[in-house]
Design an enzyme around this catalytic site. Structure first.
Site, PDB file in Angstrom:
ATOM      1  N   CYS A 130       2.063  -6.916  16.115  1.00  0.00           N
ATOM      2  CA  CYS A 130       2.921  -6.235  16.771  1.00  0.00           C
ATOM      3  C   CYS A 130       4.030  -7.122  15.919  1.00  0.00           C
ATOM      4  CB  CYS A 130       3.306  -5.272  17.677  1.00  0.00           C
ATOM      5  SG  CYS A 130       1.766  -3.618  17.260  1.00  0.00           S
ATOM      6  N   HIS A 165       1.070  -1.501  -0.203  1.00  0.00           N
ATOM      7  CA  HIS A 165       0.182   0.217  -0.184  1.00  0.00           C
ATOM      8  C   HIS A 165       1.136   0.688   0.271  1.00  0.00           C
ATOM      9  CE1 HIS A 165       1.023   0.546   4.398  1.00  0.00           C
ATOM     10  NE2 HIS A 165       0.653  -0.630   4.651  1.00  0.00           N
ATOM     11  N   CYS A 195       2.177  -8.289  21.590  1.00  0.00           N
ATOM     12  CA  CYS A 195       0.821  -8.222  20.565  1.00  0.00           C
ATOM     13  C   CYS A 195       1.123  -8.691  19.380  1.00  0.00           C
ATOM     14  CB  CYS A 195       0.153  -6.463  19.899  1.00  0.00           C
ATOM     15  SG  CYS A 195      -0.221  -6.484  18.753  1.00  0.00           S
ATOM     16  N   HIS A 235       4.065   1.483   2.282  1.00  0.00           N
ATOM     17  CA  HIS A 235       5.276   0.847   1.526  1.00  0.00           C
ATOM     18  C   HIS A 235       6.041   1.027   0.657  1.00  0.00           C
ATOM     19  CE1 HIS A 235       2.739  -2.483   2.403  1.00  0.00           C
ATOM     20  NE2 HIS A 235       3.488  -2.536   3.947  1.00  0.00           N
ATOM     21  N   LYS A 239      -9.275   1.395   4.932  1.00  0.00           N
ATOM     22  CA  LYS A 239      -9.996   1.427   3.484  1.00  0.00           C
ATOM     23  C   LYS A 239     -11.733   1.838   4.389  1.00  0.00           C
ATOM     24  CE  LYS A 239      -7.932  -1.752   0.711  1.00  0.00           C
ATOM     25  NZ  LYS A 239      -7.081  -2.823   0.758  1.00  0.00           N
ATOM     26  N   HIS A 243      -3.375  -1.481  17.516  1.00  0.00           N
ATOM     27  CA  HIS A 243      -3.638  -2.259  16.869  1.00  0.00           C
ATOM     28  C   HIS A 243      -5.389  -1.868  17.237  1.00  0.00           C
ATOM     29  CE1 HIS A 243      -0.303  -3.683  14.941  1.00  0.00           C
ATOM     30  NE2 HIS A 243      -1.006  -3.823  14.067  1.00  0.00           N
ATOM     31  N   LYS A 255      -5.637   7.880  10.150  1.00  0.00           N
ATOM     32  CA  LYS A 255      -4.917   7.176  10.054  1.00  0.00           C
ATOM     33  C   LYS A 255      -5.728   6.429   8.895  1.00  0.00           C
ATOM     34  CE  LYS A 255      -2.408   3.130  11.510  1.00  0.00           C
ATOM     35  NZ  LYS A 255      -2.399   1.991  10.749  1.00  0.00           N
ATOM     36  N   CYS A 300      -3.600  -2.900  22.402  1.00  0.00           N
ATOM     37  CA  CYS A 300      -2.615  -2.807  22.297  1.00  0.00           C
ATOM     38  C   CYS A 300      -3.117  -1.356  21.756  1.00  0.00           C
ATOM     39  CB  CYS A 300      -2.338  -3.155  20.710  1.00  0.00           C
ATOM     40  SG  CYS A 300      -1.267  -3.076  19.648  1.00  0.00           S
TER      41      CYS A 300
HETATM   42  N1  MSP Z   1       8.502  -5.496   8.664  1.00  0.00           N
HETATM   43  C1  MSP Z   1       8.301  -4.753   9.448  1.00  0.00           C
HETATM   44  C2  MSP Z   1       9.984  -3.816   9.083  1.00  0.00           C
HETATM   45  C3  MSP Z   1      10.533  -4.719   9.478  1.00  0.00           C
HETATM   46  S1  MSP Z   1      12.455  -3.864   9.191  1.00  0.00           S
HETATM   47  C4  MSP Z   1      14.012  -4.792  10.309  1.00  0.00           C
HETATM   48  C5  MSP Z   1       7.499  -3.553   9.246  1.00  0.00           C
HETATM   49  N2  MSP Z   1       6.678  -3.611   7.892  1.00  0.00           N
HETATM   50  S2  MSP Z   1       5.393  -3.200   7.585  1.00  0.00           S
HETATM   51  O1  MSP Z   1       5.244  -3.462   5.981  1.00  0.00           O
HETATM   52  O2  MSP Z   1       4.330  -3.073   8.471  1.00  0.00           O
HETATM   53  O3  MSP Z   1       5.819  -1.823   7.300  1.00  0.00           O
HETATM   54  C6  MSP Z   1       6.702  -0.967   6.680  1.00  0.00           C
HETATM   55  C7  MSP Z   1       7.163  -0.021   6.500  1.00  0.00           C
HETATM   56  O4  MSP Z   1       5.973   1.091   6.324  1.00  0.00           O
HETATM   57  C8  MSP Z   1       7.331   0.743   8.096  1.00  0.00           C
HETATM   58  O5  MSP Z   1       8.332   2.025   7.713  1.00  0.00           O
HETATM   59  C9  MSP Z   1       6.424   1.805   8.749  1.00  0.00           C
HETATM   60  O6  MSP Z   1       6.541   3.214   8.745  1.00  0.00           O
HETATM   61  C10 MSP Z   1       5.343   2.050   6.699  1.00  0.00           C
HETATM   62  N3  MSP Z   1       4.497   2.354   6.834  1.00  0.00           N
HETATM   63  C11 MSP Z   1       2.945   1.807   6.996  1.00  0.00           C
HETATM   64  N4  MSP Z   1       1.886   2.969   6.606  1.00  0.00           N
HETATM   65  C12 MSP Z   1       2.560   3.948   7.243  1.00  0.00           C
HETATM   66  C13 MSP Z   1       1.600   5.713   5.979  1.00  0.00           C
HETATM   67  N5  MSP Z   1       0.528   5.652   6.364  1.00  0.00           N
HETATM   68  N6  MSP Z   1       2.677   6.385   5.826  1.00  0.00           N
HETATM   69  C14 MSP Z   1       3.753   6.047   6.495  1.00  0.00           C
HETATM   70  N7  MSP Z   1       3.894   5.369   5.777  1.00  0.00           N
HETATM   71  C15 MSP Z   1       3.748   4.189   7.236  1.00  0.00           C
HETATM   72  O7  MSP Z   1       6.992  -2.630   9.821  1.00  0.00           O
END
Ligand code: MSP
Length: 480
Positions: free
Chosen positions: A128, A17, A125, A20, A298, A146, A295, A143
């Site tokens: 997390c 999304h 959690c 990422h 959906k 979540h 935040k 949490c």
């Molecule tokens: N798997 C762990 C990271 C391990 S690193 C050794 C993780 N994964 S994640 O897929 O949940 O998130 C990855 C990244 O996406 C994080 O840096 C997180 O901050 C970012 N984002 C997820 N949702 C976000 C927003 N709505 N806005 C900006 N970035 C956010 O955490």
């Protein structure tokens, strides 16, 4: 000089999304900028595939964790070219080469005397994959992130002696290890109180990296995940181990604020315990919020879909927008309406028009040949480079934009169309056109890491001996 930049590795329990895309695009812009400056860059991204979040999601879907990981890792791998990420490698933590290297490093941590067996009791959690201290819990052991009930865990497992690194972590956090400084303070707050030792392994889960000294346990997923930054270098380049080159180089981790504790406390402590050098810096970005400043979710209908933005406005516009509308490091709201406004006013009008006007005036008045006159220099490169060097991507983009705006004003001030009517003004016209061509080239160079595809088109057009008209870089959208 070598330069190493990483993104967080993404959980494969869900589809890619905007969050990422955001982390990846930020890191990609830095990687491209450093390459442009002639550095030897390694840019890593990938997927985090082990642990409870993935095992539980697989169970819900009735598939094995590996099947779920394969399916979703492929979606993340597909995302990278879509957003034009120039990653040098894509790591998957289920890769046996990663697994073997994790075991090797962890064995060292164990042999160095930083691991002991104990009884873990506390609140956990599963989403997390994190044990929550009292301060990190909501009412009735929930949490805060979540909003689900935490589970009470009681199990015998191996502990990592985090407390032994209290002093060294305090010293580390006196430096600029964490940027921006607001986030550095958050990190400091974690070590404000005496650090507690933490669980290193789990006995109840099987989807993970087996503990080499006790095969009834797997490593707590965060340690396995964090180590990706180090393990990848040993096999990412076929037939070559580039650990010495890139782990020895300034290493920069780019992360979102929700994973600060892991990267700024646990990660350096683990490296200290293993006797491995620390990364140079962790840069923490904020959260993209829905247009209502909440935040994105959906069910609230406030989600900005990166694929929709790319379809409508193109990949470069998405990359530009995300770095332009929200200060990198802070939280900020994003929306389709805001994308559209930025696209029209800044890409189509400010930049697109500047490019087409410049090229077409040189065509009309000088037959496409950039006059050989001394251009006026409005260079902003020095300020831009300094900002990029300190990850101030948003400020750097604004700096580049001051040049775009300056050049548009310059066109109005010089009014080449008026100069062209008076043969006595030929030298002035030469100088105006040379100035525009020269500075537009600088704009295209500065913006190339942000919008690689469009800026390559512009740079190629400007590199010709005889400039030719180009299609509008950012065509106006037909309004539905
Ligand atoms: N798997 C762990 C990271 C391990 S690193 C050794 C993780 N994964 S994640 O897929 O949940 O998130 C990855 C990244 O996406 C994080 O840096 C997180 O901050 C970012 N984002 C997820 N949702 C976000 C927003 N709505 N806005 C900006 N970035 C956010 O955490």
């Amino acid at each position: 000089m070598a330069f190493y930049v990483t993104t967080p590795i993404y959980y494969v329990n869900a589809a890619p999304h905007l969050g990422h895309a955001y982390s990846t695009i930020g890191a990609d812009i830095l990687a491209r900028h450093m390459r442009q400056r002639g550095e030897d860059v390694f840019f890593l991204t990938g997927t985090d595939e082990h642990g409870e979040p993935v095992a539980q999601a697989a169970e819900r879907e009735g598939v094995t964790p590996r099947d779920l990981a394969d399916r979703n890792a492929a979606r993340f791998q597909d995302l990278m070219p879509r957003i034009n990420a120039s990653n040098d490698f894509f790591i998957r933590t289920s890769d046996p080469r990663h697994v073997a290297r994790v075991q090797e490093v962890m064995q060292r941590v164990h042999d160095n005397g930083h691991v002991y067996k104990g009884l873990y009791e506390g609140w956990y959690c599963p989403r997390c994959a994190d044990f929550k201290s009292e301060a990190e819990q909501g009412p009735d052991h929930t949490c805060l992130i979540h909003r689900i009930a935490l589970t009470r865990e009681e199990e015998e497992n191996y502990f990592f002696q985090l407390s032994a690194f209290q002093e060294r972590l305090e010293q580390l956090h006196e430096t600029d290890f964490v940027q921006p400084s607001t986030r550095a303070n958050e990190a400091k707050a974690f070590i404000g109180q005496w650090l507690q030792d933490i669980s290193l392994t789990r006995g109840k889960i099987t989807w993970g990296v087996t503990v080499p000294w006790d095969d009834s346990h797997v490593f707590y997923v965060w340690f396995d995940a964090l180590l990706n930054y180090y393990t990848a270098l040993s096999y990412a380049r076929p037939g070559e181990d580039v650990t010495d080159t890139f782990w020895g180089a300034p290493t920069h981790h780019l992360i979102g604020k929700d994973i600060l504790k892991f990267h700024t406390i646990y990660w350096p402590a683990l490296l200290m315990a293993a006797g491995i050098d620390l990364p140079r810096q962790v840069f923490v970005h904020g959260f993209l919020l829905g247009h209502d400043n909440r935040k994105m979710s959906k069910s609230d209908g406030n989600v900005l879909d990166p694929f929709e933005v790319m379809e409508k406005f193109g990949t470069d516009a998405l990359r530009f927008y995300l770095m332009r509308d929200v200060a990198f490091g802070e939280d900020g709201a994003v929306s389709m309406a805001a994308v559209e406004r930025r696209y029209e006013s800044e890409l189509a009008n400010d930049l697109g028009n500047l490019a087409s006007r410049t090229i077409s005036m040189i065509g009309r008045y000088r037959d496409g040949v950039v006059p050989d006159a001394e251009p006026e220099d409005f260079s902003v490169t020095q300020a831009f480079d300094e900002q990029m060097a300190s990850f101030a991507i948003y400020d750097a983009l604004e700096t580049a934009w001051t040049l775009v705006r300056r050049l548009n004003r310059y066109v109005e001030e010089q009014a080449p169309w008026a100069l062209a009517k008076d043969p006595d003004k030929a030298p002035e016209l030469d100088r105006a056109l040379a100035t525009l061509a020269h500075n537009l080239r600088e704009v295209a160079d500065l913006l190339q890491p942000f919008m690689p595809a469009k800026m390559d088109v512009l740079l190629e057009a400007l590199a010709k001996d005889r400039l030719e008209k180009i299609e509008p870089l950012f065509p106006k959208l037909a309004t539905a």
